[in-house]
Every structure is written in structure tokens, then in C-alpha cells.
Design an enzyme around this catalytic site. Structure first.
Site, PDB file in Angstrom:
ATOM      1  N   GLU A   1       0.658  -1.234   0.136  1.00 36.51           N
ATOM      2  CA  GLU A   1       0.203   0.042  -0.085  1.00 36.51           C
ATOM      3  C   GLU A   1       0.988   1.252   0.042  1.00 36.51           C
ATOM      4  O   GLU A   1       0.666   2.279   0.791  1.00 36.51           O
ATOM      5  CB  GLU A   1      -0.928   0.032   1.028  1.00 36.51           C
ATOM      6  CG  GLU A   1      -1.924  -1.180   1.045  1.00 36.51           C
ATOM      7  CD  GLU A   1      -2.752  -1.456   2.450  1.00 36.51           C
ATOM      8  OE1 GLU A   1      -2.708  -0.467   3.107  1.00 36.51           O
ATOM      9  OE2 GLU A   1      -3.426  -2.465   2.327  1.00 36.51           O
TER      10      GLU A   1
ATOM     11  N   ASN B   1       2.177  -5.302  -3.200  1.00 32.91           N
ATOM     12  CA  ASN B   1       0.813  -5.573  -2.731  1.00 32.91           C
ATOM     13  C   ASN B   1      -0.021  -4.359  -2.312  1.00 32.91           C
ATOM     14  O   ASN B   1       0.537  -3.415  -1.930  1.00 32.91           O
ATOM     15  CB  ASN B   1       0.812  -6.420  -1.617  1.00 32.91           C
ATOM     16  CG  ASN B   1      -0.286  -6.942  -1.349  1.00 32.91           C
ATOM     17  OD1 ASN B   1      -1.270  -7.782  -2.150  1.00 32.91           O
ATOM     18  ND2 ASN B   1      -1.001  -6.966  -0.015  1.00 32.91           N
TER      19      ASN B   1
ATOM     20  N   HIS C   1     -10.269  -6.342  -2.109  1.00 31.76           N
ATOM     21  CA  HIS C   1     -11.499  -6.240  -1.184  1.00 31.76           C
ATOM     22  C   HIS C   1     -12.593  -5.514  -1.782  1.00 31.76           C
ATOM     23  O   HIS C   1     -12.650  -4.472  -1.929  1.00 31.76           O
ATOM     24  CB  HIS C   1     -10.940  -5.366   0.156  1.00 31.76           C
ATOM     25  CG  HIS C   1      -9.787  -6.149   1.029  1.00 31.76           C
ATOM     26  ND1 HIS C   1     -10.003  -7.333   1.485  1.00 31.76           N
ATOM     27  CD2 HIS C   1      -8.503  -5.980   1.164  1.00 31.76           C
ATOM     28  CE1 HIS C   1      -8.891  -7.475   2.248  1.00 31.76           C
ATOM     29  NE2 HIS C   1      -8.018  -6.809   1.857  1.00 31.76           N
TER      30      HIS C   1
ATOM     31  N   GLU D   1      -5.870 -11.006  -1.399  1.00 32.68           N
ATOM     32  CA  GLU D   1      -6.676 -10.843  -0.166  1.00 32.68           C
ATOM     33  C   GLU D   1      -8.133 -10.850  -0.080  1.00 32.68           C
ATOM     34  O   GLU D   1      -9.008 -10.028  -0.006  1.00 32.68           O
ATOM     35  CB  GLU D   1      -6.424  -9.470   0.519  1.00 32.68           C
ATOM     36  CG  GLU D   1      -4.620  -9.383   1.201  1.00 32.68           C
ATOM     37  CD  GLU D   1      -4.447  -7.993   1.659  1.00 32.68           C
ATOM     38  OE1 GLU D   1      -5.317  -7.382   2.264  1.00 32.68           O
ATOM     39  OE2 GLU D   1      -3.158  -7.915   1.965  1.00 32.68           O
TER      40      GLU D   1
ATOM     41  N   ASP E   1     -12.004 -10.995  -0.562  1.00 27.08           N
ATOM     42  CA  ASP E   1     -13.269 -10.970   0.123  1.00 27.08           C
ATOM     43  C   ASP E   1     -14.197  -9.956  -0.597  1.00 27.08           C
ATOM     44  O   ASP E   1     -13.745  -9.099  -1.221  1.00 27.08           O
ATOM     45  CB  ASP E   1     -13.132 -10.672   1.529  1.00 27.08           C
ATOM     46  CG  ASP E   1     -12.535  -9.384   1.909  1.00 27.08           C
ATOM     47  OD1 ASP E   1     -12.358  -8.603   1.068  1.00 27.08           O
ATOM     48  OD2 ASP E   1     -11.786  -9.404   2.882  1.00 27.08           O
TER      49      ASP E   1
HETATM   50  O1  9MR Z   1      -7.277  -8.066   8.546  1.00 28.52           O
HETATM   51  C1  9MR Z   1      -6.162  -7.459   9.240  1.00 28.52           C
HETATM   52  C2  9MR Z   1      -6.743  -7.007  10.631  1.00 28.52           C
HETATM   53  O2  9MR Z   1      -6.913  -8.241  11.513  1.00 28.52           O
HETATM   54  C3  9MR Z   1      -5.470  -6.191  11.243  1.00 28.52           C
HETATM   55  O3  9MR Z   1      -6.316  -5.672  12.364  1.00 28.52           O
HETATM   56  C4  9MR Z   1      -5.170  -5.102  10.098  1.00 28.52           C
HETATM   57  C5  9MR Z   1      -4.070  -4.082  10.726  1.00 28.52           C
HETATM   58  O4  9MR Z   1      -2.993  -4.796  10.853  1.00 28.52           O
HETATM   59  O5  9MR Z   1      -4.864  -5.572   8.886  1.00 28.52           O
HETATM   60  C6  9MR Z   1      -5.900  -6.484   8.318  1.00 28.52           C
HETATM   61  O6  9MR Z   1      -5.234  -6.913   7.029  1.00 28.52           O
HETATM   62  C7  9MR Z   1      -4.842  -6.002   6.104  1.00 28.52           C
HETATM   63  C8  9MR Z   1      -3.897  -6.364   5.279  1.00 28.52           C
HETATM   64  O7  9MR Z   1      -2.522  -6.612   6.325  1.00 28.52           O
HETATM   65  C9  9MR Z   1      -3.383  -5.296   4.452  1.00 28.52           C
HETATM   66  N1  9MR Z   1      -4.432  -5.090   3.275  1.00 28.52           N
HETATM   67  C10 9MR Z   1      -5.772  -4.757   4.096  1.00 28.52           C
HETATM   68  C11 9MR Z   1      -6.125  -5.612   5.188  1.00 28.52           C
HETATM   69  C12 9MR Z   1      -7.392  -5.363   5.739  1.00 28.52           C
HETATM   70  O8  9MR Z   1      -7.576  -4.070   6.515  1.00 28.52           O
END
Ligand code: 9MR
Length: 356
Positions: free
Chosen positions: A163, A204, A240, A268, A270
């Protein structure tokens, strides 16, 4: 003698009765009940994975059972992030990540590393760090190389930077960019490559399916990296998305990513059913079927890529009970192919259909 002839006559009678060509009464054999069950990864023409929560893997057998049975790739949802692995400057906490790596190795599953450098989920020792650019560079390089070296030969691929861009396509003003300038991204790839030259390195990000500006910025960065010989092997599209994401947008994202020539990971996935975050909404079979159509379209479109570019599709967690979405949007949702009772939803079958 008389007695023997009587016996002989009786035996002959029985024999002739038995040898008469009578239709034998059918032998009724109850067939064993064979339940032909599917395992998602065996039905798919490319690796299929899930992001997993380590505590659920350890403590919930229904959860770990699905992961073991259905997937041949795993990503740690959180356990390999900076804050989780490296909570203070001289402390690394490998326990959870090692647990997952060991699980994956025992089960012959691929493990994808997520993520070395991100703007968030940083420990306070990093956000509070005071130092000049050389000290920041050293901090970033040390983290990357310590982590990649620890998992060398076990974690075969990494989301190196996550990101870096805003949806507008401009670089995010993260602490890394503030301290180290835009080109920190390229150096992260170089550092990771030095630590494990055989690891596949991914950039990513999210939003490929809704922001053409962001997609273009990512493609331009990859083109630039390739021209400069920066070691990058794949592009991860988080996906997402919502049930309203159009075919055209999904196709544009997938074909755009493929145009880099790199491996493409839907990293990722969903698909939200409640994008307006309504509070009083219930899951219905209609919604489940709409969602299944989106899952199928994603898989089908992805499956048109050359085999060498299909790194795989990973869903972000396993069941609706474990998804990050309801917490994030503050409203109910059902974004994954398994429901909160650990049962397959229409999206599960749709993924298999899409992969045919
Ligand atoms: O699903 C993840 C959540 O449990 C965490 O609290 C959050 C912060 O670390 O990250 C979420 O996963 C993210 C991923 O690492 C990167 N892309 C977006 C995902 C959803 O926020």
C-alpha cells in the site's frame, strides 16, 4: 445296501433340482455410502490460499480443519507484520509466525509472507524513532533482512511493500516516504533480494478494481523497476471488493496486472454484501447467490492468464465469523466462501465452477 441306494437316489434328486436352470433370486448388496467430497485446492488449476489467524489455528479445530483440507497456500493475516514480529528494537517475536510456517511445511502448503514494509501496524518504537535518514535506512534494512533471513528457504514469497499508493495514484505520505524519499520502495526489494535471492518478491496493494489512477501508478512503478533491474517478481491485488463491483472493473484490474508480465496474486480476496453498512440487514440466499456470481467471475477471469503468471488466489481469512470486514465497516457482513457455522456457501462452489 438298500439304505445306500435310498441315499443315492435322494442325492440325485437334490442335484437335479439344483441344476435346473432357474432364475436365481437377485443378491441384494447394499452399496457402501461413498461421500465424494471436494477439497478446494484439488479442484483449482492454480494455488488457492487463505489468510489465517494463528490463535484460531491453534484453538479452533473446525477452523484449522478447513484450512488443512481446502487450501494449499497460507498467508499470516497479522503474524508477520512489523509490529507482531519486531515489537521492540532488539526483540523479535517469532513464535506465531514459526508456528504457521511449521504447520505449512508439515502439510506441504505454500506460505506467502505478508508484509515486510507497510505504513501501518508499526510498533511504537518505530513511530517514535528519532534518527537521520541513514539511521532510518538502517532500521528498515535491518528489519527486512532479519525477517527474510529468518524464514529463508521456508517462506518462498513476500509482499515486500504494501500500500505505497493512495487511491489517487500519488505516493502515500507514510513515515517511510517522509524519512527516506519515494525510492525507499525499490530499496526494500533490493534488501529482500539480498537476504534471499530465491524468494519471489511482490508489491501488494488494493483498489486496482476501482481506481484507474492507482492502477496506472502501480503499473508505472513496476515498469520503472523492471527497467532499472529492481528485483520484483509479482503484483498482489488485494481485491477487497463489493458485490457491486462490475465485470469490466474486475477484468481491467486483472488484465492490467497481467500486462506487467509478472506473477499476479489475488492476495486478499473478500466480497462484501453490505457495502452501504446497513445495520438491520440479514444474509439471504439471494445475496449469497449474487456473491457467488462475483467469486466465479473473479476466478474465471483470473484463470485466463498464462499458467506462469497465476501465483494464486488467497481469500482474506476463512469464514464469515473471522473476517475483518464487519469490524472495519461497523456493520454485519458475510464476505467469505464459508459461513459463520464453517459451512460452504454458494461462493465456494462458484470458485470451483470458475476454475473449470
Ligand atoms: O485483517 C487484518 C486485521 O486483522 C488487522 O487488524 C489489520 C491491521 O494490521 O490488517 C488487516 O489486514 C489488512 C492487510 O494486512 C493489508 N490489506 C488490508 C487488510 C485489511 O485491512
Amino acid at each position: 445296501m438298500k439304505k445306500y441306494s435310498l441315499l443315492l437316489a435322494t442325492a440325485l434328486l437334490i442335484f437335479s433340482a439344483c441344476s435346473k436352470k432357474e432364475t436365481p433370486s437377485p443378491v441384494v448388496v447394499t452399496p457402501p455410502v461413498v461421500v465424494v467430497d471436494t477439497m478446494l485446492y484439488k479442484m483449482m488449476p492454480f494455488p488457492v490460499g487463505a489468510a489465517v489467524n494463528i490463535s484460531l489455528m491453534k484453538n479452533n479445530v473446525r477452523y484449522s480443519g478447513i484450512v488443512t483440507k481446502e487450501y494449499n497456500s497460507v498467508t499470516a493475516e497479522n503474524a508477520m507484520k512489523f509490529g507482531a514480529l519486531h515489537p521492540s528494537q532488539n526483540t523479535y517475536n517469532w513464535a506465531d509466525a514459526d508456528y504457521l510456517v511449521n504447520y505449512a511445511q508439515l502439510g506441504n502448503k505454500r506460505i506467502h509472507g505478508h508484509t515486510l514494509i507497510w505504513y501501518t501496524s508499526l510498533p511504537t518504537w518505530v513511530t517514535n524513532f528519532v534518527g537521520d535518514s541513514a539511521a532510518w535506512e538502517n532500521l528498515m534494512k535491518t528489519h527486512i533482512q532479519t525477517v527474510v533471513t529468518h524464514f529463508k528457504g521456508k517462506v518462498a514469497s513476500w509482499d515486500v511493500v504494501n500500500e505505497h499508493f493512495e487511491d489517487t495514484g500519488i505516493p502515500r505520505n507514510s513515515v517511510w516516504r517522509q524519512k527516506l524519499g519515494n525510492d525507499y520502495v525499490a530499496r526494500c526489494f533490493q534488501y529482500a533480494h539480498e537476504a534471499d535471492p530465491s524468494a519471489l518478491l511482490f508489491y501488494n496493494d488494493y483498489g486496482h478494481e476501482y481506481s484507474a489512477a492507482k492502477r496506472t501508478a502501480i503499473l508505472n512503478m513496476i515498469t520503472d523497476f523492471k527497467a532499472r533491474g529492481i528485483p520484483i517478481h509479482g503484483t498482489g491485488m488485494q481485491f477487497h471488493m463489493t458485490v457491486n463491483t462490475s465485470d469490466a472493473n474486475i477484468t481491467a484490474a486483472i488484465t492490467g496486472a497481467a500486462s506487467t508480465g509478472l506473477k499476479v496474486h489475488i492476495s486478499e480476496l473478500d466480497i462484501r454484501l453490505n457495502p452501504s453498512a446497513a445495520q438491520n440487514i440479514a444474509y439471504t440466499s439471494f445475496l449469497g447467490d449474487q456473491q457467488a456470481l462475483r467469486y466465479k467471475y473473479v476466478v474465471k477471469t483470473y484463470n485466463t492468464l498464462p499458467v506462469s503468471q497465476k501465483f494464486g488466489i488467497t481469500t482474506w481469512n476463512v469464514t464469515d465469523a473471522d473476517s475483518w470486514i464487519p469490524g472495519w465497516q461497523g456493520a454485519p457482513d458475510w464476505p467469505l466462501p464459508f459461513d459463520a457455522n464453517y459451512l460452504r456457501k454458494p461462493a465456494y462452489k462458484a470458485m470451483i465452477e470458475g476454475g473449470k
